[in-house]
Motif scaffolding. Structure first.
Motif, PDB file in Angstrom:
ATOM      1  N   PHE A   1       0.601  -1.561   0.235  1.00 45.03           N
ATOM      2  CA  PHE A   1       0.032   0.349  -0.216  1.00 45.03           C
ATOM      3  C   PHE A   1       0.851   1.309   0.283  1.00 45.03           C
ATOM      4  O   PHE A   1       1.873   1.188   0.643  1.00 45.03           O
ATOM      5  CB  PHE A   1      -0.934   0.244   1.509  1.00 45.03           C
ATOM      6  N   GLU A   2       0.504   2.247  -0.620  1.00 42.87           N
ATOM      7  CA  GLU A   2       0.495   3.448  -0.796  1.00 42.87           C
ATOM      8  C   GLU A   2      -0.449   4.432  -0.079  1.00 42.87           C
ATOM      9  O   GLU A   2      -1.021   4.503  -0.033  1.00 42.87           O
ATOM     10  CB  GLU A   2       0.985   4.194  -2.321  1.00 42.87           C
ATOM     11  N   LEU A   3       0.320   5.049   0.896  1.00 41.90           N
ATOM     12  CA  LEU A   3      -0.637   6.356   1.609  1.00 41.90           C
ATOM     13  C   LEU A   3      -0.130   7.515   1.362  1.00 41.90           C
ATOM     14  O   LEU A   3       0.584   8.031   1.938  1.00 41.90           O
ATOM     15  CB  LEU A   3      -0.643   6.187   3.127  1.00 41.90           C
ATOM     16  N   GLU A   4      -1.238   8.488   1.071  1.00 43.95           N
ATOM     17  CA  GLU A   4      -1.155  10.066   0.820  1.00 43.95           C
ATOM     18  C   GLU A   4      -1.521  10.109   2.219  1.00 43.95           C
ATOM     19  O   GLU A   4      -3.004  10.177   1.950  1.00 43.95           O
ATOM     20  CB  GLU A   4      -1.381  10.661  -0.266  1.00 43.95           C
ATOM     21  N   PHE A   5      -0.997  11.923   2.386  1.00 46.74           N
ATOM     22  CA  PHE A   5      -1.465  12.335   3.379  1.00 46.74           C
ATOM     23  C   PHE A   5      -1.652  13.782   3.916  1.00 46.74           C
ATOM     24  O   PHE A   5      -0.073  14.275   3.433  1.00 46.74           O
ATOM     25  CB  PHE A   5      -2.080  12.071   4.922  1.00 46.74           C
ATOM     26  N   TYR A   6      -2.286  15.178   4.492  1.00 45.31           N
ATOM     27  CA  TYR A   6      -1.567  16.437   4.917  1.00 45.31           C
ATOM     28  C   TYR A   6      -1.358  16.547   6.034  1.00 45.31           C
ATOM     29  O   TYR A   6      -2.032  15.739   6.964  1.00 45.31           O
ATOM     30  CB  TYR A   6      -2.924  17.002   4.693  1.00 45.31           C
ATOM     31  N   LEU A   7       0.101  16.895   6.150  1.00 47.79           N
ATOM     32  CA  LEU A   7      -0.056  17.338   7.606  1.00 47.79           C
ATOM     33  C   LEU A   7      -0.797  18.674   8.261  1.00 47.79           C
ATOM     34  O   LEU A   7      -0.190  20.018   6.831  1.00 47.79           O
ATOM     35  CB  LEU A   7       1.500  17.679   8.358  1.00 47.79           C
ATOM     36  N   MET A   8      -1.572  19.319   8.994  1.00 42.99           N
ATOM     37  CA  MET A   8      -1.683  20.520   9.218  1.00 42.99           C
ATOM     38  C   MET A   8      -1.954  21.500  10.375  1.00 42.99           C
ATOM     39  O   MET A   8      -1.568  20.424  11.021  1.00 42.99           O
ATOM     40  CB  MET A   8      -3.836  20.531   8.964  1.00 42.99           C
ATOM     41  N   LYS A   9      -2.395  22.096  10.628  1.00 46.52           N
ATOM     42  CA  LYS A   9      -2.228  23.426  12.173  1.00 46.52           C
ATOM     43  C   LYS A   9      -3.508  22.438  12.435  1.00 46.52           C
ATOM     44  O   LYS A   9      -4.600  22.059  11.985  1.00 46.52           O
ATOM     45  CB  LYS A   9      -2.095  23.950  11.752  1.00 46.52           C
ATOM     46  N   GLN A  10      -3.134  22.423  14.271  1.00 46.05           N
ATOM     47  CA  GLN A  10      -4.256  21.780  14.722  1.00 46.05           C
ATOM     48  C   GLN A  10      -5.909  22.871  14.266  1.00 46.05           C
ATOM     49  O   GLN A  10      -6.425  22.258  14.443  1.00 46.05           O
ATOM     50  CB  GLN A  10      -3.767  22.051  16.289  1.00 46.05           C
ATOM     51  N   ALA A  11      -5.407  24.098  15.107  1.00 46.93           N
ATOM     52  CA  ALA A  11      -6.654  25.230  14.474  1.00 46.93           C
ATOM     53  C   ALA A  11      -6.703  25.426  13.504  1.00 46.93           C
ATOM     54  O   ALA A  11      -6.075  25.039  12.628  1.00 46.93           O
ATOM     55  CB  ALA A  11      -5.972  26.276  15.302  1.00 46.93           C
ATOM     56  N   PRO A  12      -8.280  25.676  12.864  1.00 45.38           N
ATOM     57  CA  PRO A  12      -8.165  26.319  11.305  1.00 45.38           C
ATOM     58  C   PRO A  12      -8.137  27.635  11.111  1.00 45.38           C
ATOM     59  O   PRO A  12      -7.774  28.361  12.231  1.00 45.38           O
ATOM     60  CB  PRO A  12      -9.935  25.543  11.349  1.00 45.38           C
ATOM     61  N   GLY A  13      -7.789  28.026   9.707  1.00 43.99           N
ATOM     62  CA  GLY A  13      -7.646  29.371   9.315  1.00 43.99           C
ATOM     63  C   GLY A  13      -8.928  30.277   9.866  1.00 43.99           C
ATOM     64  O   GLY A  13      -9.850  29.574  10.395  1.00 43.99           O
TER      65      GLY A  13
ATOM     66  N   VAL B   1       0.214  22.943   7.162  1.00 47.18           N
ATOM     67  CA  VAL B   1       1.300  23.082   7.330  1.00 47.18           C
ATOM     68  C   VAL B   1       2.327  24.328   6.737  1.00 47.18           C
ATOM     69  O   VAL B   1       2.998  25.166   7.207  1.00 47.18           O
ATOM     70  CB  VAL B   1       2.389  22.298   8.416  1.00 47.18           C
ATOM     71  N   PHE B   2       2.579  24.215   5.626  1.00 48.71           N
ATOM     72  CA  PHE B   2       2.943  25.106   5.041  1.00 48.71           C
ATOM     73  C   PHE B   2       2.107  26.487   4.402  1.00 48.71           C
ATOM     74  O   PHE B   2       0.620  25.986   3.560  1.00 48.71           O
ATOM     75  CB  PHE B   2       3.974  24.864   3.109  1.00 48.71           C
ATOM     76  N   ALA B   3       2.119  27.414   3.836  1.00 44.66           N
ATOM     77  CA  ALA B   3       1.647  28.548   3.682  1.00 44.66           C
ATOM     78  C   ALA B   3       0.828  28.342   1.989  1.00 44.66           C
ATOM     79  O   ALA B   3       1.542  27.790   1.496  1.00 44.66           O
ATOM     80  CB  ALA B   3       1.697  30.191   3.255  1.00 44.66           C
ATOM     81  N   THR B   4      -0.625  28.340   1.463  1.00 45.50           N
ATOM     82  CA  THR B   4      -1.523  28.298   0.428  1.00 45.50           C
ATOM     83  C   THR B   4      -1.344  29.455   0.328  1.00 45.50           C
ATOM     84  O   THR B   4      -2.355  29.103  -1.164  1.00 45.50           O
ATOM     85  CB  THR B   4      -2.895  27.254   0.688  1.00 45.50           C
ATOM     86  N   LYS B   5      -1.609  30.992   0.469  1.00 43.02           N
ATOM     87  CA  LYS B   5      -2.133  32.345  -0.276  1.00 43.02           C
ATOM     88  C   LYS B   5      -0.757  33.176   0.419  1.00 43.02           C
ATOM     89  O   LYS B   5      -0.136  32.861   1.196  1.00 43.02           O
ATOM     90  CB  LYS B   5      -3.357  33.028   1.250  1.00 43.02           C
ATOM     91  N   GLY B   6      -0.735  33.729  -0.729  1.00 42.49           N
ATOM     92  CA  GLY B   6       0.414  35.104  -0.910  1.00 42.49           C
ATOM     93  C   GLY B   6       0.093  35.857  -1.637  1.00 42.49           C
ATOM     94  O   GLY B   6      -0.602  35.645  -2.829  1.00 42.49           O
TER      95      GLY B   6
ATOM     96  N   ARG C   1      -0.446  14.359  16.287  1.00 42.71           N
ATOM     97  CA  ARG C   1      -0.325  15.033  17.726  1.00 42.71           C
ATOM     98  C   ARG C   1       0.565  15.113  18.710  1.00 42.71           C
ATOM     99  O   ARG C   1       0.337  16.148  19.455  1.00 42.71           O
ATOM    100  CB  ARG C   1      -1.396  14.356  18.352  1.00 42.71           C
ATOM    101  N   LYS C   2       1.155  14.803  18.648  1.00 45.13           N
ATOM    102  CA  LYS C   2       2.582  14.164  20.049  1.00 45.13           C
ATOM    103  C   LYS C   2       2.709  15.361  19.517  1.00 45.13           C
ATOM    104  O   LYS C   2       4.124  16.433  20.037  1.00 45.13           O
ATOM    105  CB  LYS C   2       3.626  13.106  19.655  1.00 45.13           C
ATOM    106  N   HIS C   3       3.415  16.068  17.847  1.00 43.02           N
ATOM    107  CA  HIS C   3       4.047  17.007  17.350  1.00 43.02           C
ATOM    108  C   HIS C   3       3.495  18.438  17.532  1.00 43.02           C
ATOM    109  O   HIS C   3       3.460  19.379  17.049  1.00 43.02           O
ATOM    110  CB  HIS C   3       5.547  16.765  16.667  1.00 43.02           C
ATOM    111  N   GLY C   4       1.448  18.506  17.539  1.00 42.73           N
ATOM    112  CA  GLY C   4       1.391  19.230  18.267  1.00 42.73           C
ATOM    113  C   GLY C   4       1.134  19.619  17.007  1.00 42.73           C
ATOM    114  O   GLY C   4      -0.178  20.836  16.478  1.00 42.73           O
ATOM    115  N   LEU C   5       0.514  19.054  15.841  1.00 41.15           N
ATOM    116  CA  LEU C   5      -0.134  18.956  14.309  1.00 41.15           C
ATOM    117  C   LEU C   5      -1.203  18.169  14.301  1.00 41.15           C
ATOM    118  O   LEU C   5      -0.842  16.921  15.091  1.00 41.15           O
ATOM    119  CB  LEU C   5       0.966  19.062  13.420  1.00 41.15           C
ATOM    120  N   ARG C   6      -1.668  18.049  12.938  1.00 42.33           N
ATOM    121  CA  ARG C   6      -2.943  16.680  12.636  1.00 42.33           C
ATOM    122  C   ARG C   6      -2.768  16.319  11.334  1.00 42.33           C
ATOM    123  O   ARG C   6      -2.376  17.094  11.162  1.00 42.33           O
ATOM    124  CB  ARG C   6      -4.156  17.582  12.525  1.00 42.33           C
ATOM    125  N   ALA C   7      -2.169  14.487  11.113  1.00 38.68           N
ATOM    126  CA  ALA C   7      -2.647  13.999   9.990  1.00 38.68           C
ATOM    127  C   ALA C   7      -4.167  13.607   9.250  1.00 38.68           C
ATOM    128  O   ALA C   7      -4.668  13.447  10.447  1.00 38.68           O
ATOM    129  CB  ALA C   7      -1.742  12.947  10.285  1.00 38.68           C
TER     130      ALA C   7
END
Length: 472
Positions: free
Chosen positions: A163-175, A183-188, A264-270
């Motif tokens: 299996f190959e699994l893709e996922f996003y690392l996200m900030k815990q709180a929404p924008g 975790v990386f900026a999408t706007k600029g 979650r241990k790193h303060g992020l959301r997968a």
């Protein structure tokens, strides 16, 4: 994902006791071996994947762990009639009207492992459900996969799977707009960074990704390559192939839990949501499958017969794809991923070294010849996805189906039949499918369809914000 050799086979088949209690000393030996090599856990997390691939279960005190192997774990069999939100779907007919009886769950051999990201000393073990008399519970997806594996073995084939699994690392709180932020900026001021295959994106979260790899090592999950994927904050972890297809599916479902826990241990959301952002790539679960013959060689690579067998397997996958799409794309959101140009397939197609088709034959030597199934979203149930793939391959092999000509070039511009973009249509196809009934049984087809019909209705009965903005 080369396939010259298979990872050692683990005893990952679900146990099938003939009585309510395990009669073998092997399970107790597994606990004893674990305790001899690890600190005693304060809790043992018993994990039962439900029909959606959501892990449900209990915390068992470490001092009472032996009872898991001796007596089994009682869990309501109606857990397989919960919707994606964990609510009872009464239309399944398996809840209070049955008395909400218990099933008896037994640990899956080889899955007792430490939980390195836990706050306190913990262990985990996968479960499978049986009736109290030992009959496999018809609605447990694990048993449906076991049936397809057994059918192939009766023909002299053992699936070798990765299996190959893709996922996003996200900030815990929404924008600020309530939308989750990677975790990386999408706007600029300029275009959003895609940064495909970026080494700097790997370096930026090297601590987390290395901890994922170390946790996988501790848990015996064969994690292979890690990639920065095609969107900001999107990553992929590949699992090395196994000549034990049940263990391969277990690897996938446990890897999702592992990545989530470390994040979650790193303060992020997968997030394994199939399409969290319309403007960026969705997250998929690609499945690579070859068939080993009785001598352990790749049957797809055999001179003369290998290409015919591979073609029949591909033809079966294409012939059953519309009926089983609901296994591959089980969520309302998942159908947003199937858009032209996205590298997620939109047509019922196959081809050689072509990432725009649904079933791809990757380049490689004959000993590594395999099919890559590219439809499933990262949120799909690995056991059901693999069961549907193997059942489709069997359909082609047993009926000696002949595939259409493989597509070359851009499959999005080809005239191949289209996968539905609608969960409601996919559910209707599934509910009336003779193939699904033959492969999975009438009761499984009925219950799964009823739950997905209820899920579709829950989304269709909501008014979205754009409607208010436009029509109020």
């Amino acid at each position: 994902m080369p396939l010259p050799h298979a990872v050692s086979q683990d005893a990952a088949e679900s146990p099938k006791p003939t009585t309510g209690a395990s009669t073998s000393s092997a399970p107790t030996d597994e606990l004893g071996q674990y305790l001899a090599q690890n600190p005693a856990p304060e809790i043992v997390e018993v994990l039962l994947p439900d029909t959606h691939g959501v892990l449900r279960g209990k915390w068992i005190p470490g001092g009472a762990a032996a009872k898991i192997w001796k007596d089994g774990v009682a869990i309501p069999s109606s857990i397989f009639g919960l919707d994606i939100w964990g609510r009872e779907v009464m239309e399944t007919g398996i809840h209070i009207e049955t008395g909400d009886k218990d099933g008896l769950c037994w640990p899956v051999p080889g899955t007792l492992k430490s939980v390195p990201w836990a706050l306190r000393p913990s262990a985990q073990v996968l479960l499978s459900m049986s009736e109290p008399d030992g009959t496999p519970w018809v609605l447990d997806p694990r048993h449906r996969l076991a049936e397809q594996i057994a059918r192939l073995k009766a023909l002299g084939y053992t699936p070798c799977v990765a299996f190959e699994l893709e996922f996003y690392l996200m900030k815990q709180a929404p924008g600020p707009d309530g939308v989750p932020e990677p975790v990386f900026a999408t706007k600029g001021s300029g275009p959003a960074r895609q940064n495909m295959y970026s080494m700097s994106d790997l370096d930026a979260y090297a601590g987390l990704l290395h901890e994922v790899r170390e946790a996988a090592r501790i848990q015996g999950l064969p994690a292979d390559t890690v990639i920065s994927e095609a969107a900001p904050g999107q990553y992929e972890v590949n699992l090395y192939h196994r000549a034990d297809p049940m263990a391969a599916a277990d690897d996938a479902i446990l890897l999702r839990r592992l990545i989530d826990g470390v994040a979650r241990k790193h303060g992020l959301r997968a997030s394994f949501m199939a399409k969290p952002f319309l403007e960026f790539a969705g997250s998929g679960m690609h499945v690579h499958v070859s068939l080993l013959n009785r001598a352990g060689a790749n049957a797809f690579g055999a001179p003369g017969t290998g290409d015919v067998l591979l073609g029949e397997a591909a033809a079966g996958l294409l012939a059953t794809m519309a009926d089983t799409a609901l296994f591959y794309v089980p969520s309302y959101n998942g159908f947003r991923r199937l858009v032209p140009g996205s590298y997620a397939p939109t047509g019922i197609s196959w081809g050689y070294d072509n990432r725009s088709v649904a079933v791809r034959v990757p380049n490689g030597p004959p000993k590594a010849r395999r099919l890559e199934h590219r439809i499933a979203g990262a949120d799909a149930h690995p056991h059901l996805v693999l069961a549907a793939i193997l059942a489709g391959m069997l359909e082609g092999i047993e009926k000696h189906l002949v595939p259409p000509a493989p597509l070359t070039g851009n499959a999005y511009e080809a005239s191949a039949p289209r996968l539905t973009y609608s969960m409601r249509k996919a559910t209707a196809n599934f509910a009336k499918s003779d193939f699904v009934e033959r492969a999975f049984g009438a009761e499984f087809r009925r219950v799964y369809a009823v739950m997905k019909e209820a899920e579709v209705a829950a989304f269709e009965q909501r008014i979205n914000p754009l409607e208010y903005e436009t029509y109020l």
